[in-house]
Design a protein around this motif. Structure first.
Motif, mmCIF file in Angstrom:
data_model
loop_
_atom_site.group_PDB
_atom_site.id
_atom_site.type_symbol
_atom_site.label_atom_id
_atom_site.label_comp_id
_atom_site.label_asym_id
_atom_site.label_seq_id
_atom_site.Cartn_x
_atom_site.Cartn_y
_atom_site.Cartn_z
ATOM 1 N N SER A 14 -0.197 -6.743 0.314
ATOM 2 C CA SER A 14 -0.868 -5.773 -0.680
ATOM 3 C C SER A 14 -1.521 -4.771 0.576
ATOM 4 N N GLY A 15 -1.726 -5.334 1.928
ATOM 5 C CA GLY A 15 -2.423 -4.497 2.850
ATOM 6 C C GLY A 15 -1.454 -3.523 3.210
ATOM 7 N N LEU A 16 0.053 -3.376 3.056
ATOM 8 C CA LEU A 16 0.851 -2.174 3.374
ATOM 9 C C LEU A 16 0.523 -1.003 2.716
ATOM 10 N N VAL A 17 0.221 -1.261 1.408
ATOM 11 C CA VAL A 17 0.350 -0.259 0.516
ATOM 12 C C VAL A 17 -0.541 0.980 0.927
ATOM 13 N N LEU A 18 0.151 2.241 1.441
ATOM 14 C CA LEU A 18 -0.714 3.158 1.653
ATOM 15 C C LEU A 18 -1.255 3.529 3.058
ATOM 16 N N GLY A 19 -1.398 2.156 3.734
ATOM 17 C CA GLY A 19 -2.017 2.129 5.169
ATOM 18 C C GLY A 19 -3.446 3.095 5.184
ATOM 19 N N GLU A 20 -3.736 3.797 6.313
ATOM 20 C CA GLU A 20 -4.972 4.429 6.303
ATOM 21 C C GLU A 20 -4.553 5.952 5.954
ATOM 22 N N LEU A 21 -4.152 6.402 5.006
ATOM 23 C CA LEU A 21 -3.650 7.993 4.743
ATOM 24 C C LEU A 21 -5.024 8.661 4.405
ATOM 25 N N THR A 22 -4.873 9.895 4.721
ATOM 26 C CA THR A 22 -6.078 10.955 4.208
ATOM 27 C C THR A 22 -5.872 10.893 2.744
ATOM 28 N N ALA A 23 -6.797 11.634 2.157
ATOM 29 C CA ALA A 23 -6.939 11.787 0.722
ATOM 30 C C ALA A 23 -5.517 12.796 0.279
ATOM 31 N N GLN A 27 -3.000 13.570 2.195
ATOM 32 C CA GLN A 27 -1.664 12.528 2.357
ATOM 33 C C GLN A 27 -1.214 11.821 1.548
ATOM 34 N N ARG A 28 -2.396 11.077 0.859
ATOM 35 C CA ARG A 28 -2.290 10.091 -0.395
ATOM 36 C C ARG A 28 -1.459 10.930 -1.531
ATOM 37 N N GLN A 29 -2.133 11.938 -1.721
ATOM 38 C CA GLN A 29 -1.738 12.923 -2.932
ATOM 39 C C GLN A 29 -0.355 13.484 -2.831
ATOM 40 N N ILE A 30 0.021 13.818 -1.591
ATOM 41 C CA ILE A 30 1.385 14.323 -1.490
ATOM 42 C C ILE A 30 2.409 13.166 -1.375
ATOM 43 N N VAL A 31 1.956 11.992 -0.701
ATOM 44 C CA VAL A 31 2.635 10.695 -0.825
ATOM 45 C C VAL A 31 3.196 10.384 -2.180
ATOM 46 N N THR A 32 2.161 10.372 -3.113
ATOM 47 C CA THR A 32 2.248 9.975 -4.501
ATOM 48 C C THR A 32 3.188 10.719 -5.247
ATOM 49 N N LEU A 33 3.124 12.048 -4.992
ATOM 50 C CA LEU A 33 4.205 12.976 -5.665
ATOM 51 C C LEU A 33 5.570 12.768 -4.834
ATOM 52 N N ALA A 34 5.631 12.690 -3.743
ATOM 53 C CA ALA A 34 6.911 12.400 -3.128
ATOM 54 C C ALA A 34 7.649 11.112 -3.786
ATOM 55 N N ALA A 35 6.860 10.043 -4.162
ATOM 56 C CA ALA A 35 7.286 9.083 -4.622
ATOM 57 C C ALA A 35 7.981 9.059 -5.956
ATOM 58 N N HIS A 58 2.510 16.861 6.363
ATOM 59 C CA HIS A 58 1.656 15.842 5.866
ATOM 60 C C HIS A 58 2.520 14.712 5.663
ATOM 61 N N LEU A 59 3.840 14.801 5.208
ATOM 62 C CA LEU A 59 4.813 13.712 4.912
ATOM 63 C C LEU A 59 5.262 13.190 6.023
ATOM 64 N N TYR A 60 5.424 14.013 7.263
ATOM 65 C CA TYR A 60 5.768 13.211 8.604
ATOM 66 C C TYR A 60 4.545 12.683 9.062
ATOM 67 N N SER A 61 3.454 12.747 8.895
ATOM 68 C CA SER A 61 2.334 12.213 9.421
ATOM 69 C C SER A 61 2.183 10.973 8.672
ATOM 70 N N ALA A 62 2.307 10.827 7.453
ATOM 71 C CA ALA A 62 2.427 9.797 6.542
ATOM 72 C C ALA A 62 3.386 8.733 6.721
ATOM 73 N N TYR A 63 4.429 9.296 6.962
ATOM 74 C CA TYR A 63 5.608 8.079 7.393
ATOM 75 C C TYR A 63 5.024 7.572 8.733
ATOM 76 N N THR A 64 4.620 8.487 9.695
ATOM 77 C CA THR A 64 4.317 7.640 11.015
ATOM 78 C C THR A 64 3.091 6.832 10.872
ATOM 79 N N ARG A 65 2.198 7.041 10.002
ATOM 80 C CA ARG A 65 1.277 5.899 9.795
ATOM 81 C C ARG A 65 1.675 4.763 8.913
ATOM 82 N N LEU A 66 2.763 4.941 8.090
ATOM 83 C CA LEU A 66 3.029 3.803 7.177
ATOM 84 C C LEU A 66 4.311 3.102 8.002
#
Length: 615
Positions: free
Chosen positions: A545-554, A556-564, A586-594
């Protein structure tokens, strides 16, 4: 067995494209890089043309196709792009303005067209996407594209079982039961045209039924014209000894024959032609899983009755198979299961062979669950419950797999396991029962539940003191977690993965993420945990459960949710009133963090179903 011929009533549309995310991304990068394109190779039926067509969808792309009928006509493949008579030099000049060129069936090009493709690749002005079939003779100019390192080569591997299941679901109109997906993947051997034909024939016969909200197939293999054409090649032998050997092997299934029971000279010739395989124990089997059905379909009833294995022989082999799998579970060695007898009996499900007994189904369910194949574990448990509806071991296995998928409602009532309590949020209650051997497993696995639930200090000493080598990987994981040692957790995860315990390995990597001092090491652990967890059929456990979304900004989380959900960068940009470049950043940064490589991981992270791509 009778031959089934499908009527050509209507022209079916192609299945929706799904899977092959990594290959699709690699091709698109190759077309945009300084390498000037890529050559895609693979056996016939592997989906090469569909893949490259998807890669250039929406792009300005010229296309040429090689055909056997025009191999003797100069520049035949380019007839629609060139004047009637041109030299090679002039053809290169005329095509220099073509930005992207798709060359399908390049192994069938005439020599002039092949030379033109090679020159275009050397000059580098045109991005080339070349498709060729493995094993087929090709013009030297075509083969030199990759042997001479003019263009990189992508050798297309068979579609993995998980992606095969997604493809069948897209084509059949619903999720496919795991044992059915496993069977179709095994029968098709990476040939997607054969896969589609099998699914179509099974649907036509009404054998693809809906059970537990999944499409399930049980019964004999339909021997269609396509099956005969693609899997029956080479089976018609002039030599009587070779014909006899093939038929005896066909009717011995699911059991092998001993090398000493067959004519050695005939076997050598059959092996040289790729029709049989001999293992280290000198046991002989047919090379392709569809060889048996094709051979049996052409035999008479009396010969079939004389050569077929008896139910008693299969029952004895099934007991041996169950004992071997149980021993491997005890040794924490659950690498890919070899259960041909159980697989065959489950799939065929016809008289006089009995249903798979509950004790065998329990062991197969446990083996699959420990591998992280949780949905497959549920299917095996249900198979056991067909024969014995109240079997407590199968009900427990069903509950254990369901609760680790966060499907507590599917768990059998009355089965109070630590995982059922954890699924309802009662972690304390779950930990109280970790020494309760209700699940029927050895003590090591019962104690190990505490490690997976985040309380290794309760059991680490006891795991370390257990006799034998079976508990060693589990004990090392517990010790590393007690010490909060990130590198040691990663090493424990690697050991678990080597033993086939993929879900446990994913959990160990996930537990390493927050305790690593080096951010780069944490990202590596997260990436590895995600990769393994995606192979575990939707597992949802506390450690993951700790993997989910990591430490994304608001944002990034919004964009990642739509991309998913399957939206493209342009669609996301339009919806959020952003530029496409901003969405991409934003997606590139999210990929890096996740620790993700692309958006293929996002549906797993967010538990969203990706939208199907249009045909």
């Amino acid at each position: 067995m009778t031959t089934f011929v499908q009527e050509a009533k209507t022209l079916e549309l192609p299945w929706l494209f799904t899977g092959r995310d990594d290959e699709l991304e690699l091709i698109r990068r190759s077309l945009a890089s300084e390498r000037h394109g890529v050559v895609v190779t693979g056996p016939a039926g592997r989906g090469k043309t569909r893949l490259v067509t998807e890669a250039v969808r929406g792009a300005d792309c010229a296309k040429v196709i090689g055909t056997p009928e025009t191999r003797g006509i100069p520049f035949a493949a380019f007839a629609h792009l060139l004047p009637e008579q041109v030299s090679l030099h002039r053809a290169v000049q005329l095509l220099s303005g073509v930005r992207t060129l798709l060359v399908d069936d390049a192994h069938l090009l005439d020599d002039s067209s092949a030379a033109l493709v090679h020159q275009l690749a050397v000059h580098g002005r045109t991005r080339l996407l070349v498709v060729a079939t493995d094993g087929a003779p090709a013009p030297d100019a075509v083969s030199r594209l990759w042997t001479g390192e003019v263009l990189p080569r992508l050798a297309l591997e068979p579609l993995p079982r998980e992606e095969t299941a997604q493809l069948v679901a897209a084509g059949a109109g619903g999720p496919v039961e795991p044992l059915t997906a496993r069977r179709l993947h095994h029968l098709s051997q990476g040939d997607l045209r054969l896969l589609r034909d099998l699914v179509g024939a099974v649907r036509e016969r009404g054998e693809l039924t809906l059970e537990s909200a999944e499409l399930m197939w049980r019964g004999p293999v339909p021997v269609t014209a396509a099956v005969r054409e693609r899997a029956g090649r080479g089976l018609h032998r002039a030599c009587a000894e070779e014909r006899d050997a093939l038929e005896r092997l066909a009717f011995s299934e699911p059991l092998p024959l001993d090398l000493a029971d067959l004519d050695l000279g005939a076997l050598e010739r059959l092996e040289a032609d790729g029709l049989i395989r001999v293992d280290a124990l000198s046991e002989v089997r047919l090379a392709h899983p569809l060889h048996g059905p094709v051979l049996r379909a052409g035999a008479g009833q009396l010969r079939a009755r004389r050569l077929s294995r008896t139910p008693a022989e299969c029952a004895s082999a099934l007991d041996a198979e169950r004992a071997e799998l149980a021993d491997r579970i005890e040794r924490t060695d659950v690498q890919e299961a070899a259960g041909p007898v159980g697989d065959w009996l489950t799939a065929e499900s016809t008289a006089p062979y009995p249903a798979v007994p509950a004790d065998y189904a329990t062991v197969r369910a446990r083996f699959a669950r420990l591998r992280g194949e949780l949905r497959e574990a549920m299917s095996w448990a249900r198979e056991g419950l067909r024969a014995t509806p109240d079997d407590p071991s199968c009900r427990t296995e069903l509950a254990l797999a369901a609760t680790q998928l966060s499907e507590a409602a599917t768990a059998s009532p009355g089965r109070s396991t630590p995982w059922l309590r954890a699924a309802h949020g009662d972690i304390a209650g779950a930990l109280e029962s970790v020494t309760d051997p209700e699940g029927g497993e050895g003590e090591a696995y019962v104690l190990y539940d505490a490690v997976r639930l985040g309380a290794p200090h309760l059991v680490a000493d006891r795991l370390a003191q257990l006799p034998g080598e079976g508990a060693e990987p589990l004990a090392r994981h517990a010790e590393a977690l007690v010490r909060q040692d990130g590198p040691a957790l990663d090493r424990a995860a690697e050991l678990l993965e080597r033993r086939g315990l993929l879900l446990f390995a994913a959990e160990a990597h996930a537990q390493a993420v927050p305790v690593h001092r080096d951010p780069r090491a944490a990202r590596r652990s997260r990436s590895r945990a995600m990769t393994l967890a995606r192979r575990c059929q939707g597992a949802r456990t506390p450690a993951l459960s700790g993997l989910v979304l990591g430490e994304l900004t608001a944002r990034q989380r919004q964009i990642v949710t739509l991309a998913a959900t399957g939206l493209s960068n342009r669609q996301i940009a339009d919806r959020l009133t952003l530029s496409i470049r901003t969405v991409g950043n934003h997606l590139y940064s999210a990929y890096t963090r996740l620790g993700a490589s692309d958006r293929g991981a996002l549906p797993w992270l967010l538990d969203e179903a990706p939208a199907a791509q249009p045909a």
